[in-house]
Write an enzyme that holds these catalytic residues in place. Sequence first.
Site, PDB file in Angstrom:
ATOM      1  N   GLY A 123       0.848  -1.205   0.058  1.00 42.55           N
ATOM      2  CA  GLY A 123       0.013  -0.189  -0.117  1.00 42.55           C
ATOM      3  C   GLY A 123       0.647   1.262  -0.100  1.00 42.55           C
ATOM      4  O   GLY A 123       2.096   1.194   0.203  1.00 42.55           O
ATOM      5  N   PRO A 124       0.328   2.489  -0.200  1.00 45.87           N
ATOM      6  CA  PRO A 124       0.881   3.676  -0.283  1.00 45.87           C
ATOM      7  C   PRO A 124       1.472   4.164   0.939  1.00 45.87           C
ATOM      8  O   PRO A 124       0.958   3.403   2.154  1.00 45.87           O
ATOM      9  CB  PRO A 124      -0.075   4.608  -0.584  1.00 45.87           C
ATOM     10  CG  PRO A 124      -1.272   4.163  -1.161  1.00 45.87           C
ATOM     11  CD  PRO A 124      -1.068   2.510  -0.426  1.00 45.87           C
ATOM     12  N   PRO A 125       2.549   4.948   1.045  1.00 45.86           N
ATOM     13  CA  PRO A 125       3.259   5.228   2.307  1.00 45.86           C
ATOM     14  C   PRO A 125       2.156   5.943   3.228  1.00 45.86           C
ATOM     15  O   PRO A 125       1.250   6.605   2.649  1.00 45.86           O
ATOM     16  CB  PRO A 125       4.293   6.293   1.972  1.00 45.86           C
ATOM     17  CG  PRO A 125       3.738   6.638   0.522  1.00 45.86           C
ATOM     18  CD  PRO A 125       3.255   5.550  -0.200  1.00 45.86           C
ATOM     19  N   GLY A 126       2.369   5.537   4.508  1.00 46.45           N
ATOM     20  CA  GLY A 126       1.726   6.331   5.447  1.00 46.45           C
ATOM     21  C   GLY A 126       0.124   5.810   5.653  1.00 46.45           C
ATOM     22  O   GLY A 126      -0.663   6.242   6.421  1.00 46.45           O
ATOM     23  N   THR A 127      -0.023   4.620   5.168  1.00 44.75           N
ATOM     24  CA  THR A 127      -1.473   4.039   5.316  1.00 44.75           C
ATOM     25  C   THR A 127      -1.376   3.178   6.528  1.00 44.75           C
ATOM     26  O   THR A 127      -2.526   2.638   6.851  1.00 44.75           O
ATOM     27  CB  THR A 127      -1.974   3.249   4.207  1.00 44.75           C
ATOM     28  OG1 THR A 127      -0.878   2.594   3.611  1.00 44.75           O
ATOM     29  CG2 THR A 127      -2.252   4.159   2.958  1.00 44.75           C
ATOM     30  N   LYS A 172       1.042   0.490   7.627  1.00 47.46           N
ATOM     31  CA  LYS A 172       1.517  -0.534   7.418  1.00 47.46           C
ATOM     32  C   LYS A 172       2.504  -1.195   8.670  1.00 47.46           C
ATOM     33  O   LYS A 172       2.077  -2.122   9.297  1.00 47.46           O
ATOM     34  CB  LYS A 172       2.274  -0.771   5.954  1.00 47.46           C
ATOM     35  CG  LYS A 172       1.351  -0.756   4.852  1.00 47.46           C
ATOM     36  CD  LYS A 172       2.298  -0.851   3.632  1.00 47.46           C
ATOM     37  CE  LYS A 172       3.342   0.085   3.460  1.00 47.46           C
ATOM     38  NZ  LYS A 172       2.617   1.442   3.186  1.00 47.46           N
ATOM     39  N   GLU A 202      -7.028  31.893 -11.127  1.00 47.63           N
ATOM     40  CA  GLU A 202      -7.975  31.302 -10.080  1.00 47.63           C
ATOM     41  C   GLU A 202      -9.518  31.419 -10.470  1.00 47.63           C
ATOM     42  O   GLU A 202      -9.996  30.422 -10.427  1.00 47.63           O
ATOM     43  CB  GLU A 202      -7.550  31.614  -8.641  1.00 47.63           C
ATOM     44  CG  GLU A 202      -6.163  31.316  -8.328  1.00 47.63           C
ATOM     45  CD  GLU A 202      -5.573  30.027  -8.560  1.00 47.63           C
ATOM     46  OE1 GLU A 202      -6.274  29.065  -8.284  1.00 47.63           O
ATOM     47  OE2 GLU A 202      -4.596  29.988  -8.675  1.00 47.63           O
TER      48      GLU A 202
HETATM   49  P1  ADP Z   1       3.583   3.030   6.761  1.00 48.11           P
HETATM   50  O1  ADP Z   1       4.292   2.012   7.293  1.00 48.11           O
HETATM   51  O2  ADP Z   1       2.133   2.613   5.838  1.00 48.11           O
HETATM   52  O3  ADP Z   1       4.185   3.965   5.695  1.00 48.11           O
HETATM   53  P2  ADP Z   1       2.927   3.940   9.134  1.00 48.11           P
HETATM   54  O4  ADP Z   1       2.228   2.735   9.646  1.00 48.11           O
HETATM   55  O5  ADP Z   1       4.212   4.324   9.505  1.00 48.11           O
HETATM   56  O6  ADP Z   1       2.612   4.028   7.724  1.00 48.11           O
HETATM   57  O7  ADP Z   1       2.002   5.106   9.491  1.00 48.11           O
HETATM   58  C1  ADP Z   1       2.532   6.397  10.234  1.00 48.11           C
HETATM   59  C2  ADP Z   1       1.602   6.979  11.055  1.00 48.11           C
HETATM   60  O8  ADP Z   1       0.380   7.164  10.565  1.00 48.11           O
HETATM   61  C3  ADP Z   1       1.114   6.118  12.423  1.00 48.11           C
HETATM   62  O9  ADP Z   1       2.451   6.024  13.239  1.00 48.11           O
HETATM   63  C4  ADP Z   1      -0.129   6.343  12.806  1.00 48.11           C
HETATM   64  O10 ADP Z   1       0.001   7.388  13.822  1.00 48.11           O
HETATM   65  C5  ADP Z   1      -0.913   6.851  11.568  1.00 48.11           C
HETATM   66  N1  ADP Z   1      -1.769   6.131  10.948  1.00 48.11           N
HETATM   67  C6  ADP Z   1      -1.592   5.472   9.694  1.00 48.11           C
HETATM   68  N2  ADP Z   1      -2.580   4.702   9.310  1.00 48.11           N
HETATM   69  C7  ADP Z   1      -3.207   4.695  10.773  1.00 48.11           C
HETATM   70  C8  ADP Z   1      -4.810   4.006  11.049  1.00 48.11           C
HETATM   71  N3  ADP Z   1      -5.332   2.901  10.061  1.00 48.11           N
HETATM   72  N4  ADP Z   1      -5.168   4.220  12.162  1.00 48.11           N
HETATM   73  C9  ADP Z   1      -4.499   5.105  13.001  1.00 48.11           C
HETATM   74  N5  ADP Z   1      -3.431   5.545  12.678  1.00 48.11           N
HETATM   75  C10 ADP Z   1      -2.978   5.417  11.578  1.00 48.11           C
HETATM   76 ZN    ZN Z   2      -3.758  27.129 -12.084  1.00 46.27          ZN
END
Ligand code: ADP
Ligand code: ZN
Length: 650
Positions: free
Chosen positions: A237-241, A243, A462
């Site tokens: 999955g995309p970053p920040g989701t 994982k 705009e």
């Molecule tokens: P990835 O590993 O997918 O890049 P992370 O697990 O490191 O993402 O997510 C970064 C932060 O975003 C987590 O520490 C959390 O605070 C927040 N976060 C992301 N997804 C969730 C979720 N489903 N529920 C709660 N917090 C989330």
């Molecule tokens: Zn524009």
Amino acid sequence: MAKDNRKTEPNKKPKFSAYWIYAVIIIGFLVLNFMGGSGIGSAPNTSPSEFQDFLSNGEVEKIVIINRRKAKVFLTGEAKALEKHKKSRGKSILPVSPNDPDYQFEFGDLQNFENKIATIKKERGLDTQVNYDTENNIWGEIFITLLPFALIIGVWIFIMRRMSGGAGGGAGGQIFNIGKSKAKLFDQNTDVKVSFENVAGLEGAKEEVQEIVDFLKNPEKYTSLGGKIPKGALLVGPPGTGKTLLAKAVAGEAKVPFFSLSGSDFVEMFVGVGASRVRDLFKQAKEKSPAIIFIDEIDAIGRARGKSNFSGSNDERENTLNQLLTEMDGFGTNTNVIVIAATNRADVLDKALMRAGRFDRQIYVDLPDIRERKAIFEVHLKPLKKVENELDTDFLAKQTPGFSGADIANVCNEAALIAARKGNKAVGKQDFLDAVDRIVGGLEKKNKIITPQEKRAIAFHEAGHATVSWMLEHAAPLVKVTIVPRGQSLGAAWYLPEERLIVRPNQMLDEMCAALGGRAAEKVIFDEISTGALSDLEKVTKQARAMVTIYGLNDKVGNLTYYDSSGQSEYNFTKPYSEQTSELIDKEISNIVETQYQRAIDLLEKHKDKLTELAEVLLEKEVIFKDNLEKIFGERPFGKKEEEIIVEPS
Ligand code: ADP
Ligand code: ZN
């Protein structure tokens, strides 16, 4: 804590500081310089003319000429007893032995000096000895010979330290630890306690990993029936989701140690290091089994092998990958070590990784939809001090389309910071809206220098976007337009894109038309275009290209795609289509963009008065919202989807 011991032990040894070496070298240098090679216990200096007097007086027994530039003078026994010589000897700081010369001095030219001595000797009929000698400065020589070696060794040590140090946390003696894994360990002793409660949304993914928790908790349940416990799961999955969060939660739920590291931690300049790190990692995990190994960004090592033949460094990556595969095959089903890996590019991974018995489970972790965003907001709002009854998570979820879990966590944190900066006691709605704006667009730059003409051009640009998107059925509904510069952009329009899974050509075309509305407005009003439309053009061009070459949405090119989900063609320089097709693609892309541009121009010509009105309002207020648009254009004629739009005049 066992692993911590391993890390801290080297620190207990007295640390040998490299500065000592430098100090010794420098002191050695200085000493040698001052001695100037004259040897220890040097005799008092004299001058050539004084010496000539001594010689004429017959006080000199012997002269030793050293290295053709210096003379050592030995006096006769009687002369030594003379008061004047005693005095000068007394000046010498260092103790003097009878074998030392009584005086020394440097003369200029040897030939001249010899002639002088010969003349005096002849005049006075003396038989003073003149000897020649060479003196080596032994320490200086040794120092000079050793210096290059010392330098090379010093540089080598420095490089080794830098290479293995870095992320490793600065323990001493890292040269010997270079093959050790750099995994961070979370176990009962560390207070990282993450459970499924902390993971909002991601229902499907949670269900799948729940199974892993069960395997780890009571493996007998599965093995007694002859089943094999899976060895690995791949989170895609995309970053920040979330994982990493999910993997941590698995470890937290199963109450097992959790080894966390990133794929790039394996990669080092040296051959064989990656493989040996993998070995070490698995050894440590087995010692602590049941355990979870989490490898983030596994694509750093898991890319398909043998794809690029350009760089030799790939061999090292392949070795690392091979070792990983070997380890995963190697441990039996009873070792209870499960590897969870994360990537946002499953398509480029080596197929061997996905084979049964390795990462045979793939779990998709997508960007959260509106319901999931609401749940994530609920998790992250909990620790904040909020204004009573002002924060509605439904509302916040609607305001943040396309945000990942990490973005939402960031919004919550940013809102708290903004509230604190304002000196508020609690976090309110406006703080959240400001935080969202800031994360989407960057920091407001109110003091950017903009001339009135530029400001006018930005306002019309705009307003052009706003007008066109208002008029088109499938364009994303507008939330807010501003001409306050933010981050890199000079103005911005906020839309609320519909979250949809399939997109029709009409929707894409309308969106492109709206994106070209900015430049079209400049053309219609000033009959002049500008560089201000760069990012619009970039977006539109990419979209048009995708329509033609990826989604097969172009009549002329037809139902073909040149997209390669396996990523195999990544390093290819050759195009997968012929020259003619290439020309056709270019023509069609240009055709699509120009058609939409003309459409935007026609629309704006027709509604020039309204466009102007909107731009004037924008110039006056700097920020306008949906209801300002409604005042000018009347109710938007399309669809019910607007009910979802929330307008927040500030
Ligand atoms: P990835 O590993 O997918 O890049 P992370 O697990 O490191 O993402 O997510 C970064 C932060 O975003 C987590 O520490 C959390 O605070 C927040 N976060 C992301 N997804 C969730 C979720 N489903 N529920 C709660 N917090 C989330
Ligand atoms: Zn524009």
